[in-house]
Motif scaffolding. Sequence first.
Motif, PDB file in Angstrom:
ATOM      1  N   THR A  67       5.616  34.290  20.435  1.00 38.98           N
ATOM      2  CA  THR A  67       6.736  32.995  20.647  1.00 38.98           C
ATOM      3  C   THR A  67       7.292  32.727  19.057  1.00 38.98           C
ATOM      4  OG1 THR A  67       4.997  31.356  20.890  1.00 38.98           O
ATOM      5  CG2 THR A  67       5.860  32.438  22.596  1.00 38.98           C
ATOM      6  N   MET A  68       8.396  32.486  19.054  1.00 41.87           N
ATOM      7  CA  MET A  68       8.981  32.095  17.826  1.00 41.87           C
ATOM      8  C   MET A  68       9.852  30.996  18.126  1.00 41.87           C
ATOM      9  SD  MET A  68       9.649  35.634  15.937  1.00 41.87           S
ATOM     10  CE  MET A  68       8.421  36.527  15.370  1.00 41.87           C
ATOM     11  N   ASN A  69       9.705  29.739  17.509  1.00 40.71           N
ATOM     12  CA  ASN A  69      10.862  28.527  17.729  1.00 40.71           C
ATOM     13  C   ASN A  69      11.138  28.160  16.479  1.00 40.71           C
ATOM     14  OD1 ASN A  69       8.137  27.988  19.867  1.00 40.71           O
ATOM     15  ND2 ASN A  69      10.211  27.914  20.784  1.00 40.71           N
ATOM     16  N   THR A  70      12.512  28.326  16.263  1.00 36.49           N
ATOM     17  CA  THR A  70      13.167  27.859  15.027  1.00 36.49           C
ATOM     18  C   THR A  70      12.983  26.277  15.043  1.00 36.49           C
ATOM     19  OG1 THR A  70      14.845  29.548  14.980  1.00 36.49           O
ATOM     20  CG2 THR A  70      15.368  27.801  13.942  1.00 36.49           C
ATOM     21  N   LEU A  71      12.742  25.899  13.611  1.00 35.30           N
ATOM     22  CA  LEU A  71      12.589  24.169  13.538  1.00 35.30           C
ATOM     23  C   LEU A  71      13.982  23.779  12.996  1.00 35.30           C
ATOM     24  CD1 LEU A  71       9.134  24.242  11.860  1.00 35.30           C
ATOM     25  CD2 LEU A  71       9.739  23.717  14.113  1.00 35.30           C
ATOM     26  N   ASP A  72      14.406  22.524  13.514  1.00 33.19           N
ATOM     27  CA  ASP A  72      15.778  21.908  12.946  1.00 33.19           C
ATOM     28  C   ASP A  72      15.254  21.004  11.708  1.00 33.19           C
ATOM     29  OD1 ASP A  72      14.531  19.654  13.566  1.00 33.19           O
ATOM     30  OD2 ASP A  72      15.550  19.298  15.347  1.00 33.19           O
ATOM     31  N   GLY A  75      12.324  19.171  11.470  1.00 34.54           N
ATOM     32  CA  GLY A  75      11.122  19.669  11.844  1.00 34.54           C
ATOM     33  C   GLY A  75      10.595  20.046  13.287  1.00 34.54           C
ATOM     34  N   LEU A  76      11.554  19.573  14.107  1.00 36.20           N
ATOM     35  CA  LEU A  76      11.165  19.872  15.523  1.00 36.20           C
ATOM     36  C   LEU A  76      11.837  21.092  15.979  1.00 36.20           C
ATOM     37  CD1 LEU A  76      12.552  16.356  16.359  1.00 36.20           C
ATOM     38  CD2 LEU A  76      10.217  17.081  16.199  1.00 36.20           C
ATOM     39  N   PRO A  77      11.119  21.924  17.074  1.00 36.05           N
ATOM     40  CA  PRO A  77      11.373  22.980  17.683  1.00 36.05           C
ATOM     41  C   PRO A  77      12.878  22.752  18.302  1.00 36.05           C
ATOM     42  CG  PRO A  77       9.171  22.460  18.212  1.00 36.05           C
ATOM     43  CD  PRO A  77       9.915  21.534  17.646  1.00 36.05           C
ATOM     44  N   SER A  78      13.791  24.110  18.281  1.00 28.52           N
ATOM     45  CA  SER A  78      14.767  23.921  18.922  1.00 28.52           C
ATOM     46  C   SER A  78      14.454  24.240  20.365  1.00 28.52           C
ATOM     47  CB  SER A  78      15.669  25.418  18.493  1.00 28.52           C
ATOM     48  OG  SER A  78      16.114  25.271  17.337  1.00 28.52           O
ATOM     49  N   PRO A  79      15.520  23.625  21.283  1.00 32.42           N
ATOM     50  CA  PRO A  79      15.508  23.770  22.493  1.00 32.42           C
ATOM     51  C   PRO A  79      15.372  25.198  23.186  1.00 32.42           C
ATOM     52  CG  PRO A  79      17.020  22.058  22.203  1.00 32.42           C
ATOM     53  CD  PRO A  79      16.696  22.754  20.972  1.00 32.42           C
ATOM     54  N   ALA A  80      14.523  25.586  23.981  1.00 26.19           N
ATOM     55  CA  ALA A  80      14.293  26.843  24.458  1.00 26.19           C
ATOM     56  C   ALA A  80      15.782  27.817  24.696  1.00 26.19           C
ATOM     57  CB  ALA A  80      13.399  26.854  25.598  1.00 26.19           C
ATOM     58  N   GLU A  84      17.452  31.301  19.047  1.00 26.70           N
ATOM     59  CA  GLU A  84      18.085  32.292  18.737  1.00 26.70           C
ATOM     60  C   GLU A  84      17.340  33.666  18.246  1.00 26.70           C
ATOM     61  OE1 GLU A  84      21.109  31.685  15.805  1.00 26.70           O
ATOM     62  OE2 GLU A  84      22.375  30.379  17.340  1.00 26.70           O
ATOM     63  N   ARG A  85      15.949  33.249  17.910  1.00 26.76           N
ATOM     64  CA  ARG A  85      15.007  34.337  17.451  1.00 26.76           C
ATOM     65  C   ARG A  85      14.645  35.141  18.814  1.00 26.76           C
ATOM     66  NH1 ARG A  85      12.536  32.719  12.141  1.00 26.76           N
ATOM     67  NH2 ARG A  85      13.518  30.836  11.676  1.00 26.76           N
ATOM     68  N   ILE A  86      14.708  36.697  18.435  1.00 29.15           N
ATOM     69  CA  ILE A  86      14.164  37.379  19.495  1.00 29.15           C
ATOM     70  C   ILE A  86      13.183  38.279  18.727  1.00 29.15           C
ATOM     71  CG2 ILE A  86      14.649  39.488  21.023  1.00 29.15           C
ATOM     72  CD1 ILE A  86      17.597  38.430  21.134  1.00 29.15           C
ATOM     73  N   PRO A  87      11.886  38.056  19.271  1.00 25.96           N
ATOM     74  CA  PRO A  87      10.817  38.870  18.620  1.00 25.96           C
ATOM     75  C   PRO A  87      11.169  40.407  18.713  1.00 25.96           C
ATOM     76  CG  PRO A  87       9.814  37.223  19.567  1.00 25.96           C
ATOM     77  CD  PRO A  87      11.495  37.200  20.212  1.00 25.96           C
ATOM     78  N   ALA A  88      10.690  41.253  17.558  1.00 18.15           N
ATOM     79  CA  ALA A  88      10.634  42.610  17.924  1.00 18.15           C
ATOM     80  C   ALA A  88       9.368  43.023  17.252  1.00 18.15           C
ATOM     81  CB  ALA A  88      11.844  43.137  17.086  1.00 18.15           C
ATOM     82  N   SER A 124      14.958  30.648   7.605  1.00 18.58           N
ATOM     83  CA  SER A 124      14.810  29.397   8.201  1.00 18.58           C
ATOM     84  C   SER A 124      13.260  29.332   8.662  1.00 18.58           C
ATOM     85  CB  SER A 124      15.887  29.446   9.244  1.00 18.58           C
ATOM     86  OG  SER A 124      15.423  30.366  10.371  1.00 18.58           O
ATOM     87  N   LEU A 125      13.022  28.147   8.733  1.00 20.76           N
ATOM     88  CA  LEU A 125      11.541  27.380   9.284  1.00 20.76           C
ATOM     89  C   LEU A 125      11.554  28.004  10.884  1.00 20.76           C
ATOM     90  CD1 LEU A 125      11.190  24.306   7.426  1.00 20.76           C
ATOM     91  CD2 LEU A 125      10.250  26.759   6.610  1.00 20.76           C
ATOM     92  N   ALA A 126      10.442  28.372  11.304  1.00 17.50           N
ATOM     93  CA  ALA A 126       9.838  28.367  12.510  1.00 17.50           C
ATOM     94  C   ALA A 126       8.455  28.293  12.860  1.00 17.50           C
ATOM     95  CB  ALA A 126      10.320  29.925  12.911  1.00 17.50           C
ATOM     96  N   LEU A 127       7.912  27.974  14.006  1.00 14.85           N
ATOM     97  CA  LEU A 127       6.598  27.937  14.356  1.00 14.85           C
ATOM     98  C   LEU A 127       6.682  29.425  15.249  1.00 14.85           C
ATOM     99  CD1 LEU A 127       6.498  24.657  16.241  1.00 14.85           C
ATOM    100  CD2 LEU A 127       5.439  25.210  13.994  1.00 14.85           C
ATOM    101  N   VAL A 128       5.556  30.146  14.966  1.00 14.96           N
ATOM    102  CA  VAL A 128       5.410  31.452  15.360  1.00 14.96           C
ATOM    103  C   VAL A 128       3.894  31.260  15.877  1.00 14.96           C
ATOM    104  CG1 VAL A 128       5.102  33.980  14.706  1.00 14.96           C
ATOM    105  CG2 VAL A 128       6.643  32.464  13.577  1.00 14.96           C
ATOM    106  N   THR A 129       3.736  32.044  17.043  1.00 16.18           N
ATOM    107  CA  THR A 129       2.441  32.384  17.791  1.00 16.18           C
ATOM    108  C   THR A 129       2.287  33.530  18.257  1.00 16.18           C
ATOM    109  OG1 THR A 129       2.453  29.719  18.644  1.00 16.18           O
ATOM    110  CG2 THR A 129       0.669  31.304  19.466  1.00 16.18           C
ATOM    111  N   ILE A 130       1.229  34.396  17.587  1.00 16.31           N
ATOM    112  CA  ILE A 130       0.907  35.714  18.087  1.00 16.31           C
ATOM    113  C   ILE A 130      -0.365  35.584  18.970  1.00 16.31           C
ATOM    114  CG2 ILE A 130       0.873  38.057  17.393  1.00 16.31           C
ATOM    115  CD1 ILE A 130       2.540  37.330  14.546  1.00 16.31           C
TER     116      ILE A 130
END
Length: 138
Positions: A67-72, A75-80, A84-88, A124-130
């Motif tokens: 999961t990847m969530n861009t931070l605005d 510093g808050l995650p963008s709404p789902a 725009e990020r699509i993991p590959a 750009s900043l994001a929260l990433v969980t793998i």
Amino acid sequence: MVRSQLVAIAFTMAIASFAHAEEAEVPGKLPSPTVIKLNPADGCYRYSGDAVEFVGRFKVGSYIGVTMNTLDANGLPSPADREERIPAMDAPEFQTAAPGSWFGPLPQSKDYVITFMPRAAFGSLALVTICGRAAVPQ
């Protein structure tokens, strides 16, 4: 099936574009890949920052959730619905109702690369969980 083919094509294009980063539309060099290890307590790796590429060693038969969530600007995650990020990943996509993007079962034990598209989000900043799982995600 069509989505997995699009992701595979996009991933191939993204990997090829990394080789030309210095002459591409992204100024400067891309950061070095972030080498990851999953936390043994929960099987996940968590990251906050501007990394573009993650590399981790995973076992044959594993399933990898990303999961990847861009931070605005605050510093808050963008709404789902606006993410725009699509993991590959250089592994087969796995379809499941589980949240996030899933890949697997992995065809061999080796180092795998996880990145994202579109390229415009690089830097750009994001929260990433793998997360890695031995069983089929549900």
